[in-house]
Design a protein around this motif. Structure first.
Motif, mmCIF file in Angstrom:
data_model
loop_
_atom_site.group_PDB
_atom_site.id
_atom_site.type_symbol
_atom_site.label_atom_id
_atom_site.label_comp_id
_atom_site.label_asym_id
_atom_site.label_seq_id
_atom_site.Cartn_x
_atom_site.Cartn_y
_atom_site.Cartn_z
ATOM 1 N N LYS A 2 -66.709 -76.824 -9.271
ATOM 2 C CA LYS A 2 -65.781 -76.134 -10.161
ATOM 3 C C LYS A 2 -65.805 -74.647 -9.877
ATOM 4 O O LYS A 2 -66.778 -74.114 -9.317
ATOM 5 N N TYR A 3 -64.719 -73.978 -10.245
ATOM 6 C CA TYR A 3 -64.637 -72.533 -10.050
ATOM 7 C C TYR A 3 -65.750 -71.862 -10.838
ATOM 8 O O TYR A 3 -65.923 -72.099 -12.032
ATOM 9 N N ALA A 102 -62.723 -65.530 -4.151
ATOM 10 C CA ALA A 102 -61.866 -65.928 -5.274
ATOM 11 C C ALA A 102 -60.724 -66.806 -4.768
ATOM 12 O O ALA A 102 -60.408 -67.848 -5.363
ATOM 13 N N GLN A 103 -60.086 -66.390 -3.676
ATOM 14 C CA GLN A 103 -58.981 -67.175 -3.132
ATOM 15 C C GLN A 103 -59.471 -68.496 -2.537
ATOM 16 O O GLN A 103 -58.852 -69.548 -2.710
ATOM 17 N N SER A 110 -58.772 -77.006 -6.011
ATOM 18 C CA SER A 110 -57.509 -77.730 -6.205
ATOM 19 C C SER A 110 -57.364 -78.921 -5.258
ATOM 20 O O SER A 110 -56.413 -79.699 -5.379
ATOM 21 N N LEU A 111 -58.315 -79.082 -4.320
ATOM 22 C CA LEU A 111 -58.198 -80.102 -3.279
ATOM 23 C C LEU A 111 -58.934 -81.380 -3.661
ATOM 24 O O LEU A 111 -59.877 -81.353 -4.459
ATOM 25 N N GLY A 204 -59.144 -77.218 3.934
ATOM 26 C CA GLY A 204 -58.004 -76.467 3.432
ATOM 27 C C GLY A 204 -57.926 -75.123 4.140
ATOM 28 O O GLY A 204 -58.909 -74.651 4.715
ATOM 29 N N PHE A 205 -56.761 -74.493 4.076
ATOM 30 C CA PHE A 205 -56.536 -73.236 4.793
ATOM 31 C C PHE A 205 -55.862 -72.221 3.902
ATOM 32 O O PHE A 205 -54.854 -72.510 3.257
ATOM 33 N N VAL A 206 -56.435 -71.010 3.862
ATOM 34 C CA VAL A 206 -55.813 -69.879 3.162
ATOM 35 C C VAL A 206 -55.082 -69.043 4.204
ATOM 36 O O VAL A 206 -55.719 -68.447 5.082
#
Length: 315
Positions: A2-3, A102-103, A110-111, A204-206
């Motif tokens: 979790k965040y 953070a990002q 979310s994944l 995942g990719f930012v």
């Protein structure tokens, strides 16, 4: 996950005390605060303790190695000391933007569960001076033409490494399952690690650049940067392609890596050894005319010297 979960950030350091306040300082200044920052000293001779003190951050821990072992060994020591369920990496002369974690955490959370990590775009720039600024260059990584950038990335990574390891945020359980950094390698350590890691799950990719680093451009006369050392390049390609072969990968990507090792050997004026790699590549892709041309050149010493650097690159 979790965040807000704890992230252990591993930073290997060797004689870069003068860089630490700036580099690790960019981690201390992150908008995401729940961090454990592990500076792994690989037997430096400069004042790394003073640099850590200057950071004035209780989240920073200094991990001392008893014997110099290189970046791979230092990262392994950092992983052994990490207490977070998430791990990230940072090189000791680079910069992370203030909202990197953070990002990355927002995306990661979310994944689906089968995603074991995220990574971000980076900006690479050449070191330069005011007088030499006309030769300055910068680029965004991964390359803008690269696809896919997320999901199952093992096949794409098999073609060649495009994920900047210091931009990764990973489940520690996946890192442990992939196995430690290979301390026998002096070159392509990140690629070897990423090949094993991308077998563990999806990424995942930012797309926004969240990491900045400088590099020394390769020049015709060569330089002493380890990643530009032909001998280490040959050894790493031979070693990693051997791992891939033993794991059952025999497709065109492996042929290209064999050819790349042969290419390095040609430039190092070792045509006899280059011949072996070109021949191995031809067994997989017998109809590639470049491989036949290089095999012929490897039997003609004078001509292969002329050909060095012209058409020998396969990547």
């Amino acid at each position: 996950m979790k965040y807000g979960d704890l992230i252990s950030v591993v930073v290997p350091v060797y004689n870069r005390a003068h860089e630490v306040v700036r580099s690790v300082g960019s981690i201390c200044a992150q908008s995401y605060q729940n961090l454990e920052i592990l500076i792994v000293d690989d037997c430096s001779t400069d004042d790394i303790e003073g640099a850590v003190t200057d950071l004035k951050d209780s989240r920073v821990r200094l991990v001392r190695r008893e014997k110099n072992g290189g970046a791979a060994a230092a990262r392994n020591s950092g992983l052994a000391a990490a207490t977070g369920d998430l791990v990230a990496f940072m090189d000791s002369d680079d910069i992370s933007l203030f909202d990197r974690f953070a990002q990355e955490m927002a995306l990661f959370c979310s994944l689906p569960e089968d995603y074991i990590g995220v990574y971000a775009a980076a900006i690479a720039h050449t070191d330069t001076t005011e007088d030499a600024r006309a030769q300055a260059a910068a680029r965004v990584l991964p390359p803008i033409h690269r696809r896919p950038l997320s999901g199952n990335l093992f096949d794409a990574t098999l073609e060649g490494n495009f994920i900047d390891m210091p931009t990764m945020l990973l489940k520690k359980s996946a890192v442990l399952a992939a196995g430690p950094f290979d301390e026998r390698l002096r070159n392509n350590v990140d690629w070897d690690f990423t090949l094993r890691l991308t077998r563990q799950g999806k990424f995942g990719f930012v797309p926004q650049p969240l990491y900045v680093f400088s590099y020394v451009p390769r020049v015709a006369s060569g330089n002493d940067h380890i990643s530009h050392n032909p001998r280490y390049s040959v050894l790493s390609y031979a070693y990693i392609t051997g791992k891939l072969r033993r794991a059952g990968h025999v497709g065109p990507a492996l042929a290209r890596h064999y050819a790349a090792a042969g290419s390095y050997l040609m430039r190092a004026e070792r045509p006899k050894f280059a011949r072996r790699y070109f021949a191995a590549a031809r067994k997989i892709t017998p109809n590639d005319p470049r491989l036949l041309a290089h095999l012929v050149l490897s039997h003609m010493p004078r001509i292969h010297r002329w050909a060095r650097g012209r058409s020998t690159r396969f990547h």
